[in-house]
Design a protein around this motif. Structure first.
Motif, PDB file in Angstrom:
ATOM      1  N   GLY A 305       0.115  -0.973   0.296  1.00 33.54           N
ATOM      2  CA  GLY A 305      -0.256  -0.310  -0.278  1.00 33.54           C
ATOM      3  C   GLY A 305       0.564   1.285   0.122  1.00 33.54           C
ATOM      4  O   GLY A 305       0.635   2.594  -0.119  1.00 33.54           O
ATOM      5  N   PHE A 306       2.312   1.577  -0.287  1.00 34.83           N
ATOM      6  CA  PHE A 306       2.949   1.912  -0.295  1.00 34.83           C
ATOM      7  C   PHE A 306       3.542   2.319  -1.982  1.00 34.83           C
ATOM      8  O   PHE A 306       3.823   1.773  -2.204  1.00 34.83           O
ATOM      9  N   ARG A 307       3.659   3.840  -2.301  1.00 31.19           N
ATOM     10  CA  ARG A 307       4.905   4.201  -2.801  1.00 31.19           C
ATOM     11  C   ARG A 307       6.212   3.981  -2.852  1.00 31.19           C
ATOM     12  O   ARG A 307       6.665   5.070  -1.676  1.00 31.19           O
ATOM     13  N   ILE A 308       7.253   2.855  -3.191  1.00 29.60           N
ATOM     14  CA  ILE A 308       8.327   3.025  -2.177  1.00 29.60           C
ATOM     15  C   ILE A 308       9.529   2.877  -2.920  1.00 29.60           C
ATOM     16  O   ILE A 308      10.894   3.417  -2.484  1.00 29.60           O
ATOM     17  N   GLY A 309       9.074   3.808  -4.144  1.00 30.49           N
ATOM     18  CA  GLY A 309      10.659   4.302  -4.933  1.00 30.49           C
ATOM     19  C   GLY A 309      10.046   4.663  -6.416  1.00 30.49           C
ATOM     20  O   GLY A 309       9.052   4.430  -7.414  1.00 30.49           O
ATOM     21  N   ASP A 310      11.167   5.243  -7.243  1.00 27.62           N
ATOM     22  CA  ASP A 310      10.951   5.757  -8.993  1.00 27.62           C
ATOM     23  C   ASP A 310      12.124   5.682  -9.409  1.00 27.62           C
ATOM     24  O   ASP A 310      12.718   6.432  -8.930  1.00 27.62           O
ATOM     25  N   GLY A 311      12.094   5.778 -10.625  1.00 28.43           N
ATOM     26  CA  GLY A 311      12.644   5.649 -11.996  1.00 28.43           C
ATOM     27  C   GLY A 311      12.587   6.122 -13.022  1.00 28.43           C
ATOM     28  O   GLY A 311      11.198   6.149 -13.865  1.00 28.43           O
ATOM     29  N   ARG A 312      13.781   6.411 -13.993  1.00 29.50           N
ATOM     30  CA  ARG A 312      12.417   7.059 -15.641  1.00 29.50           C
ATOM     31  C   ARG A 312      13.991   6.873 -16.416  1.00 29.50           C
ATOM     32  O   ARG A 312      15.216   6.421 -15.972  1.00 29.50           O
ATOM     33  N   PHE A 313      13.852   6.517 -17.273  1.00 27.10           N
ATOM     34  CA  PHE A 313      14.466   6.129 -18.200  1.00 27.10           C
ATOM     35  C   PHE A 313      14.032   6.526 -19.879  1.00 27.10           C
ATOM     36  O   PHE A 313      13.342   6.859 -19.824  1.00 27.10           O
ATOM     37  N   VAL A 314      14.862   6.789 -20.834  1.00 23.91           N
ATOM     38  CA  VAL A 314      14.799   7.499 -22.098  1.00 23.91           C
ATOM     39  C   VAL A 314      14.262   6.614 -22.806  1.00 23.91           C
ATOM     40  O   VAL A 314      15.476   5.796 -23.430  1.00 23.91           O
TER      41      VAL A 314
END
Length: 316
Positions: A305-314
Motif C-alpha cells: 500500500g505504499f509507493r516505495i520508489g521511482d525511476g526514469r529512462f528514455v
C-alpha cells in the motif's frame, strides 16, 4: 192681544236657549269622552313601548353573556354545541321581536326566564370545567417540573458522556496517529532505482537512454533498505511502467490492477521479493513483444500500500 204675542216670543226664546244649552252640554260630554279615550290609548302605547324596549335590552344582555360563555368554554376546552344552538335561537327571537305586531310581554318574559335558567345551569358546567382545568394545570405543572428535573439530569449525563466521548476520540486519534507513525515507519523504501535495457543476447546497457532496437527486456534494479520495524516476510512488489502519455505499459497475462489509496491502479508486472530486514539488491525483469515508442518513461514501485520508489529512462 199684544201681551199674548210677547209671551209667545219669550217662550220660543227660552226653548231655543235651552236647546242650545243641551247641544253644548252634549258636545262637552262627547269632547271629554274622546279626550279620556285618547289618553288611555296613549298610556297603553307608552306601556307597550317601554315593555318592548325592556325586552330588547334583556335579550341583548343575554346575547352578550352567551358570547362570553362561548369564548370561555372554548378556552377551557369544553363543548360549545349547546351554547351555539341557544345563541341561534336567541338571534331568531331578537329578529322576530322587531316585527312582532302581537307583542306579548308575558310570552317574552317566559323566554327570558328560560334563557336565564339555561345560563345558570351552564355556569355550573363552566365551574366544573374550571375545576378540571385547574387539576390538569396542576398535573401539567408537576409533569413540567419532573421534565425539567429529568432534563437537568440528562444534561449532566450528556456533559459526562460528551467528556467521555471526547476522551475516547482523543485517545483514538492519538492511537491512530501512533499506528500511522508505526505504519509509516515500517514502510519499505527503495533507492537507487535504475532501469537497465537487456538485449536479445543478454547484454545489458545502462545510462537510462536506450535505442528501441536494443531493448528486448527491461530490468528494474534497486536497493531495498533495511527496516527493523517491517515484517520479515515476502514483499509483493508492483512495478508500473508509464509511457510519455501516462499510459501503463503492460503485456497480456502479466499486468493487472492493484489498490492504492482507495483507487485502482494498473501495473505492468509484479514479483514477490523475500525480505529478512537487511539492505538487499532487487532485480525485476519485464518483457513485452511490442516495441517501445520513443519518449521518456517513468517507473513506479509499490508494496504493502505504499509507493516505495521511482525511476526514469528514455527511449530513442
Amino acid at each position: 192681544m199684544e201681551v199674548d204675542v210677547a209671551n209667545d216670543k219669550q217662550g220660543v226664546l227660552n226653548i231655543t236657549v235651552g236647546a242650545l244649552m243641551g247641544i253644548l252640554a252634549l258636545l262637552a260630554y262627547l269632547f271629554l269622552g274622546s279626550r279620556n279615550e285618547t289618553l288611555e290609548v296613549q298610556k297603553l302605547l307608552t306601556s307597550k313601548v317601554e315593555q318592548f324596549a325592556s325586552t330588547q335590552i334583556k335579550l341583548d344582555s343575554i346575547a352578550n353573556v352567551l358570547d362570553a360563555k362561548i369564548v370561555e368554554v372554548r378556552r377551557l376546552g369544553g363543548n360549545v354545541t349547546e351554547l351555539e344552538r341557544i345563541k341561534r335561537q336567541l338571534t331568531t327571537d331578537k329578529k322576530r321581536l322587531k316585527y312582532d305586531l302581537s307583542f306579548s310581554m308575558q310570552q317574552y318574559s317566559l323566554k327570558i326566564r328560560d334563557y336565564k335558567n339555561f345560563l345558570a345551569h351552564n355556569d355550573a358546567h363552566v365551574q366544573r370545567l374550571k375545576a378540571e382545568n385547574g387539576s390538569l394545570l396542576s398535573q401539567t405543572r408537576a409533569l413540567e417540573e419532573e421534565k425539567e428535573s429529568i432534563l437537568s439530569e440528562n444534561t449532566g449525563l450528556k456533559y459526562e458522556r460528551a467528556a467521555l466521548t471526547q476522551a475516547v476520540v482523543d485517545y483514538s486519534l492519538k492511537n491512530a496517529d501512533l499506528v500511522n507513525k508505526v505504519t509509516l515507519a515500517s514502510a519499505m523504501k527503495a533507492i537507487n532505482v535504475e532501469v537497465i535495457a537487456v538485449a536479445d543476447n543478454g547484454k545489458e546497457r545502462r545510462g537510462g537512454i536506450y535505442k528501441v532496437s536494443r531493448i528486448d527486456r527491461l530490468k528494474v534494479d534497486f536497493l531495498m533498505l533495511a527496516n527493523p520495524l517491517a515484517s520479515t516476510t515476502g514483499k509483493e512488489v508492483y512495478v508500473r511502467i508509464l509511457d510519455a502519455n501516462g499510459a501503463v505499459v503492460s503485456e497480456s497475462g502479466i499486468g493487472g490492477v492493484m489498490l492504492f489509496d482507495g483507487h485502482e491502479l494498473g501495473y505492468s508486472t509484479r514479483q514477490t521479493v523475500p525480505f529478512e530486514g537487511a539492505d538487499q539488491r532487487v532485480d525485476i525483469l519485464f518483457r513485452r513483444d511490442a516495441p517501445y515508442k520513443p519518449g521518456t518513461y517513468t517507473v513506479e514501485l509499490y508494496t504493502e500500500g505504499f509507493r516505495i520508489g521511482d525511476g526514469r529512462f528514455v527511449v530513442k
